[in-house]
Write an enzyme that holds these catalytic residues in place. Sequence first.
Site, short mmCIF file in Angstrom:
data_model
loop_
_atom_site.label_atom_id
_atom_site.label_comp_id
_atom_site.label_asym_id
_atom_site.label_seq_id
_atom_site.Cartn_x
_atom_site.Cartn_y
_atom_site.Cartn_z
CD1 TRP A 20 7.65 -6.59 -0.64
CD2 TRP A 20 6.60 -7.90 -2.13
NE1 TRP A 20 7.59 -7.86 -0.12
CE2 TRP A 20 6.95 -8.69 -1.00
CE3 TRP A 20 5.94 -8.51 -3.19
CZ2 TRP A 20 6.65 -10.04 -0.91
CZ3 TRP A 20 5.64 -9.88 -3.11
CH2 TRP A 20 5.99 -10.62 -1.97
CG ASP A 36 2.24 -2.87 -1.23
OD1 ASP A 36 1.64 -3.14 -0.17
OD2 ASP A 36 3.00 -3.68 -1.80
CE LYS A 91 4.28 -9.11 4.79
NZ LYS A 91 4.06 -8.92 3.35
C1 LIG Z 1 4.17 -9.15 2.00
C2 LIG Z 1 4.09 -8.06 1.02
C3 LIG Z 1 3.43 -8.22 -0.21
C4 LIG Z 1 2.83 -9.54 -0.66
O1 LIG Z 1 1.70 -9.84 0.05
P1 LIG Z 1 0.77 -11.10 -0.30
O2 LIG Z 1 -0.40 -10.86 0.60
O3 LIG Z 1 1.55 -12.32 0.02
O4 LIG Z 1 0.41 -11.03 -1.74
C5 LIG Z 1 3.33 -7.11 -1.04
N1 LIG Z 1 3.86 -5.94 -0.69
C6 LIG Z 1 4.51 -5.76 0.47
C7 LIG Z 1 5.07 -4.42 0.80
C8 LIG Z 1 4.64 -6.81 1.36
O5 LIG Z 1 5.29 -6.64 2.53
#
Ligand SMILES: *Cc1c(COP(=O)(O)O)cnc(C)c1O
Length: 361
Positions: free
Chosen positions: A102, A172, A196
């Site tokens: 990511w 993030d 999540k």
């Molecule tokens: C799941 C995830 C993403 C992507 O998320 P989307 O909402 O599908 O764009 C980005 N960063 C991390 C750390 C993730 O776990």
Amino acid sequence: MGRVHNFNAGPAALPREVLEQAQAELLDFRGSGISLLESSHRAPEYAAVHEETLTALRALIGGTEEHEILFMGGGARSQFALVAWNLLRAGEHGDYLVTGNWSQTAVAEASKLGEARVLWSGEAGGFTHIPTPDEYTVAPTATYLHYTSNNTIRGTQYPEPPASSAVPLVCDMSSDILSRPVHCDRHALIYAGAQKNLGPAGVTLILIRKSLLEQLRDDLPGIFSYRSIAAKSSLLNTPPVFAIYLVGLTARHWLDRGGLAPLAAANARKATALYAALDESDGFYRCPVEPSSRSSMNVVFRIHDESLEPTFLEESRAAGFIGLKGHRSVGGLRASLYNAVSEESATALVEILAAFRQRHG
Ligand SMILES: *Cc1c(COP(=O)(O)O)cnc(C)c1O
């Protein structure tokens, strides 16, 4: 079959009580005679939901006085671009700590809109390690330092926010927000897709320091601009109302149960039990991640004889366990232990791991 043990990586488990409340309120939302799904985002029913969600999040996260909370669409991935687009002006650069897939994508997307510099990358080491502050030096000229607090695919997690000197820290936090104290004061900007730990897919949460907001570019299309979204309290256009409602119910659910401290303690117990089961399996199972970098949210592991992994997935599925397959980019196995995964589910997983080893070891 009733509800199974859900170890999905995302979208992921939600508290059962939250789903039940949403079900009970679905047809006639709090006496309005219509569903929230049919209601205007400008109607008083939704205005109350919007406010309740913000209030619950502020209470749960704590220390958010200096930050604006925004709701946006587009998922965490859209923020990879929007961070750079909103924060970087001509000639400026953002620095990135790259600890997994990511953060690699965050760099790639940001690079399309500005200069994204890789300050440190764990790629050569297979992304099994989280850097300590002595492993990188943040350039004082950087406009921000970006990191991924929990690496959902690789199963690593920062034990605490990285040192960034005076450079604004951007995170993030998609896969571990609300799993432990958030340290708002250390961050200029935090973003997280909801699916999540926060609620269902469809909404992205942004916490942005008010003083940073004032310095941002103001020449972006409104829907991509933190400033214009903030100026309209996240109601510039139709927000994902039902997702925001569920985020609010979920935040209230955890608040009513004591907030982030007991959640963090429960998450640590779940992860400790699972890692112990892997480490004490005489090599039958193995976790590729360095112990000090291990994630409490996503436990990534292998079976020594990898050809047994499909059998494990098949047998566990039949026993009522889902979501244990590793991300397609790395293979192997993964158990995601987000907030709504109960200690009972974690214990049950430890038990089937032991039983599987007995049969195949
Ligand atoms: C799941 C995830 C993403 C992507 O998320 P989307 O909402 O599908 O764009 C980005 N960063 C991390 C750390 C993730 O776990």
